[in-house]
Write an enzyme that holds these catalytic residues in place. Structure first.
Site, PDB file in Angstrom:
ATOM      1  N   HIS A   1      -1.940   1.406   9.291  1.00  0.00           N
ATOM      2  CA  HIS A   1      -1.415   0.055   9.107  1.00  0.00           C
ATOM      3  C   HIS A   1      -1.253  -0.670  10.439  1.00  0.00           C
ATOM      4  O   HIS A   1      -0.774  -0.106  11.421  1.00  0.00           O
ATOM      5  CB  HIS A   1      -0.071   0.101   8.387  1.00  0.00           C
ATOM      6  CG  HIS A   1      -0.213   0.415   6.929  1.00  0.00           C
ATOM      7  ND1 HIS A   1       0.822   0.880   6.159  1.00  0.00           N
ATOM      8  CD2 HIS A   1      -1.295   0.343   6.110  1.00  0.00           C
ATOM      9  CE1 HIS A   1       0.401   1.063   4.919  1.00  0.00           C
ATOM     10  NE2 HIS A   1      -0.889   0.751   4.868  1.00  0.00           N
TER      11      HIS A   1
ATOM     12  N   HIS B   1      -8.423  -3.355   2.288  1.00  0.00           N
ATOM     13  CA  HIS B   1      -7.344  -2.598   2.933  1.00  0.00           C
ATOM     14  C   HIS B   1      -7.568  -1.089   2.793  1.00  0.00           C
ATOM     15  O   HIS B   1      -7.526  -0.352   3.786  1.00  0.00           O
ATOM     16  CB  HIS B   1      -6.003  -2.990   2.314  1.00  0.00           C
ATOM     17  CG  HIS B   1      -4.837  -2.264   2.901  1.00  0.00           C
ATOM     18  ND1 HIS B   1      -4.117  -2.759   3.965  1.00  0.00           N
ATOM     19  CD2 HIS B   1      -4.272  -1.059   2.589  1.00  0.00           C
ATOM     20  CE1 HIS B   1      -3.158  -1.903   4.276  1.00  0.00           C
ATOM     21  NE2 HIS B   1      -3.226  -0.862   3.456  1.00  0.00           N
ATOM     22  N   GLU B   2      -7.795  -0.638   1.573  1.00  0.00           N
ATOM     23  CA  GLU B   2      -7.905   0.804   1.346  1.00  0.00           C
ATOM     24  C   GLU B   2      -9.174   1.391   1.956  1.00  0.00           C
ATOM     25  O   GLU B   2      -9.182   2.539   2.395  1.00  0.00           O
ATOM     26  CB  GLU B   2      -7.830   1.107  -0.148  1.00  0.00           C
ATOM     27  CG  GLU B   2      -6.554   0.640  -0.828  1.00  0.00           C
ATOM     28  CD  GLU B   2      -5.270   1.172  -0.211  1.00  0.00           C
ATOM     29  OE1 GLU B   2      -5.314   2.226   0.471  1.00  0.00           O
ATOM     30  OE2 GLU B   2      -4.212   0.547  -0.395  1.00  0.00           O
TER      31      GLU B   2
ATOM     32  N   CYS C   1       0.851  -1.182   0.000  1.00  0.00           N
ATOM     33  CA  CYS C   1       0.000   0.000   0.000  1.00  0.00           C
ATOM     34  C   CYS C   1       0.891   1.237   0.000  1.00  0.00           C
ATOM     35  O   CYS C   1       1.986   1.239   0.573  1.00  0.00           O
ATOM     36  CB  CYS C   1      -0.885  -0.012   1.238  1.00  0.00           C
ATOM     37  SG  CYS C   1      -1.789   1.520   1.544  1.00  0.00           S
TER      38      CYS C   1
END
Length: 312
Positions: free
Chosen positions: A278, A268-269, A130
């Site tokens: 994170h 995740h995003e 990421c």
């Protein structure tokens, strides 16, 4: 008698046929015959230079150390900015500040904190990831190791305002329709996990709280993508709402060798869009790096994090 408008119209039409494919190539991803979404499969990884630095340690001066410092600064471990117009002979020095930054990186990713750029550390650093930093960039040299055992929030804990429990999302122009259902499924999973948010698709892109699109290289948000094998995607903290996939990567639905699952990165995003930083749990969806050919879902750490942030 031929129309006087025929010739100029023909020129415009031919120009349109020429320009449209070029614009499409540079702005949008294309589906390949194998079902993957990729436009630049032969590009070298932007993190590949790290392999040439393996074994470096404090006290050495090695060409490329400057790029290592830029890498660690980009992802929140070092306060270092290079001025390309000024030559600094110390830029390639492996100093104490760099050693401390490497130790901090190693602790974050559960590696042996040697402060040396050893093989396990290089192997982790070159993994696609990421684009959001793992932590807040230190403002001063800090030799202490700061660890957090689970989920993390952004500095200042930005989040959606109280009462804003329903968020709308929209896909950018020419977002591949086959990738929309997995992203929608990711929103459903976060809705269930949070016990706080609900999501629905907006009627227009402009009106959406969350805007999802593909982009490549410098795409105008101040955080350019770097081609194949580096940063896979990035998103902004609340309440910005922007979420971009790198169109130069190989994207697919599900676990396919040498490609990245569109839903895994969406999970995740979206976590970033909601306010999660994170995690230091490798099993968490908010772990910062990803492997091709695998899928990943929400973990107990992710669920605890979003509920702690919003008190749900």
């Amino acid at each position: 008698m031929p129309s006087k408008l025929f010739f100029p119209f023909s020129c415009i039409f031919v120009l349109f046929l020429f320009v449209l494919p070029v614009y499409s190539h540079f702005q949008y991803p294309r589906l390949q015959p194998n079902g993957l979404l990729n436009n630049s499969t032969t590009s070298k990884s932007p993190f590949g230079f790290l392999k040439n630095l393996q074994g470096c340690h404090k006290g050495e001066k090695v060409k490329g150390i400057r790029d290592l410092k830029l890498y660690l600064s980009r992802f929140g471990y070092l306060n270092y900015q290079n001025n390309p117009n000024v030559t600094n002979p110390k830029e390639d020095n492996f100093d104490e500040e760099l050693e401390a930054a490497i130790k901090s990186y190693q602790v974050h990713y559960h590696l042996n904190a040697t402060g040396t750029l050893d093989a396990p550390t290089v192997s982790k650093m070159v993994m696609p990831r990421c684009g959001f930093p793992d932590k807040e960039t230190p403002q001063h040299s800090n030799k202490s190791l700061h660890t957090v055992s689970h989920y993390q929030f952004f500095p200042g804990r930005p989040k959606w305002p109280a009462g804003k429990r329903h968020l709308t999302y929209a896909f950018g122009s020419r977002f591949p329709t086959r990738f929309m259902p997995p992203v929608t499924q990711a929103f459903r999973k976060w809705a269930t996990a949070s016990q706080y948010f609900t999501f629905s698709r907006a009627t227009t892109y402009q009106s959406a709280d969350l805007k999802i699109s593909f982009a490549r290289q410098d795409h105008g948000d101040g955080f350019p993508f770097d081609g194949t094998g580096g940063v896979l995607a990035h998103a902004f903290t609340p309440t910005d709402g922007r979420f971009h996939y790198d169109a130069d990567e190989s994207w697919v639905v599900g676990a396919v060798p040498n490609a990245y699952d569109i839903e895994t990165l969406a999970l995740h995003e979206i976590g970033h869009l909601l306010g999660l930083d994170h995690s230091q749990y490798e099993s968490a969806i908010m772990w910062g790096s990803f492997m091709a050919g695998v899928t990943k879902g929400l973990s107990s750490d992710d669920i605890e994090g979003i509920r702690a942030l919003y008190g749900s």
